[in-house]
Design an enzyme around this catalytic site. Structure first.
Site, PDB file in Angstrom:
ATOM      1  N   GLY A  51       0.857  -1.184   0.000  1.00 33.23           N
ATOM      2  CA  GLY A  51       0.000   0.000   0.000  1.00 33.23           C
ATOM      3  C   GLY A  51       0.890   1.228   0.000  1.00 33.23           C
ATOM      4  N   GLY A 107      16.945   9.785 -12.516  1.00 35.41           N
ATOM      5  CA  GLY A 107      17.057  10.699 -11.387  1.00 35.41           C
ATOM      6  C   GLY A 107      15.805  11.506 -11.132  1.00 35.41           C
ATOM      7  CG  ASP A 120      10.107  -5.399  -6.688  1.00 33.87           C
ATOM      8  OD1 ASP A 120       9.546  -4.682  -7.551  1.00 33.87           O
ATOM      9  OD2 ASP A 120       9.491  -5.914  -5.735  1.00 33.87           O
ATOM     10  CG  ASP A 145       5.311   3.955  -2.334  1.00 28.65           C
ATOM     11  OD1 ASP A 145       4.731   4.971  -2.753  1.00 28.65           O
ATOM     12  OD2 ASP A 145       4.867   2.802  -2.499  1.00 28.65           O
TER      13      ASP A 145
END
Length: 289
Positions: free
Chosen positions: A41, A209, A230, A236
């Site tokens: 999430g 970047g 990954d 996030d």
């Protein structure tokens, strides 16, 4: 340095992660190579990123009254995140993300579930905690009305807010103006703002970047050459790290460099949260250049 207080208002999901060498086309079945259930999430991811980097983090959101909800609450507690303002809602499942990993990239399908119950009324009930923050983080996996209400609340009371517009969703111009910083990736930037660039926008470009405006001039922070496993949690991680650095009083350029380094480190392990670094790891990485 005082420990910064960051409140994250957003989604809490269980990620169902499938790895495959080949993504199926319509009607096709292929063999996968691995499957995992991993806490995720965008809201929870950003909370974990900020907590690992040393912030005092409060998570605001909802989970279902189910096994996934219980697992996710325990996980956030173990990451030293304050969970008193996470509500258990009845008869609605915890949010889910179906993630396919293939060829060093990802494809994601989100099922909102309990995240749809993060309402304006709930924000109003706990606004004292939100207004006691040094920075607030928002993403777009909760209802649009809640996002706009939270931005207005923070703006009214002078609490800086970083808005990560992912997945992309339109807001009116007056609402966008209430953000301190807006952090789209290149696709989200084009969808929401076209070629516009202003001093609220901090645009993440993956391995290329980050670009942003400062003193009327476009600035670039180059990406880092790292081994990619990954990319799911890179954005996030960037947002959580940016909030920490800015809450500590770092200037924007230095904060972006810090966040960019944290994001680069995050892609080395499976799962959005798996590779999120500690403060020591980021500082060592920056020292090595």
């Amino acid at each position: 340095m005082n420990q910064p207080k960051i409140t994250v208002i957003g989604s809490i999901n269980m990620d169902l992660v499938t790895e495959t060498d080949m993504v199926p086309v319509q009607g096709e079945t292929v063999r996968g190579t691995n499957f995992q259930t991993i806490p995720g999430g965008k809201g929870a991811n950003q909370a974990v990123a900020a907590a690992r980097l040393g912030a005092e983090v409060t998570m605001v959101g909802c989970v279902g009254d189910d096994q996934f909800g219980d697992v996710l609450m325990d996980h956030l507690r173990k990451e030293n995140i304050q969970v008193d303002h996470i509500d258990h809602v009845r008869e609605i499942p915890t949010g889910l993300a179906n993630i396919i990993l293939s060829e060093q990239d990802n494809r994601i399908i989100i099922i909102a579930g309990a995240n749809g119950k993060v309402t304006k009324d709930y924000i109003e009930q706990i606004k004292a905690t939100i207004l006691d923050s040094d920075y607030v983080l928002l993403q777009f996996e909760i209802p649009k009305e809640t996002i706009a209400y939270s931005m207005a609340l923070c703006h009214k009371h002078g609490v800086p807010v970083i808005v990560n517009p992912a997945p992309a969703m339109e807001l009116d111009q007056a609402t966008w103006e209430k953000a301190t910083y807006i952090t789209p990736n290149e696709t989200e930037r084009q969808q929401l703002f076209g070629n516009q660039h202003n001093e609220k926008l901090v645009i993440t470009k993956g391995k290329q970047g980050v670009s942003f405006m400062e003193a009327g001039k476009e600035q670039e922070v180059a990406g880092h050459a790292v081994d990619v496993v990954d990319t799911t949690g890179a954005g996030d991680t960037f947002n959580g790290a940016l909030a920490v650095a800015l809450a500590e009083g770092q200037a924007l350029t230095k904060a972006v460099k810090f966040a960019n380094a944290a994001a680069a480190l995050s892609v080395g392990k499976i799962g959005a949260q798996g590779g999120m670094p500690t403060r020591e790891q980021v500082e060592q990485f920056l020292e090595k250049g």
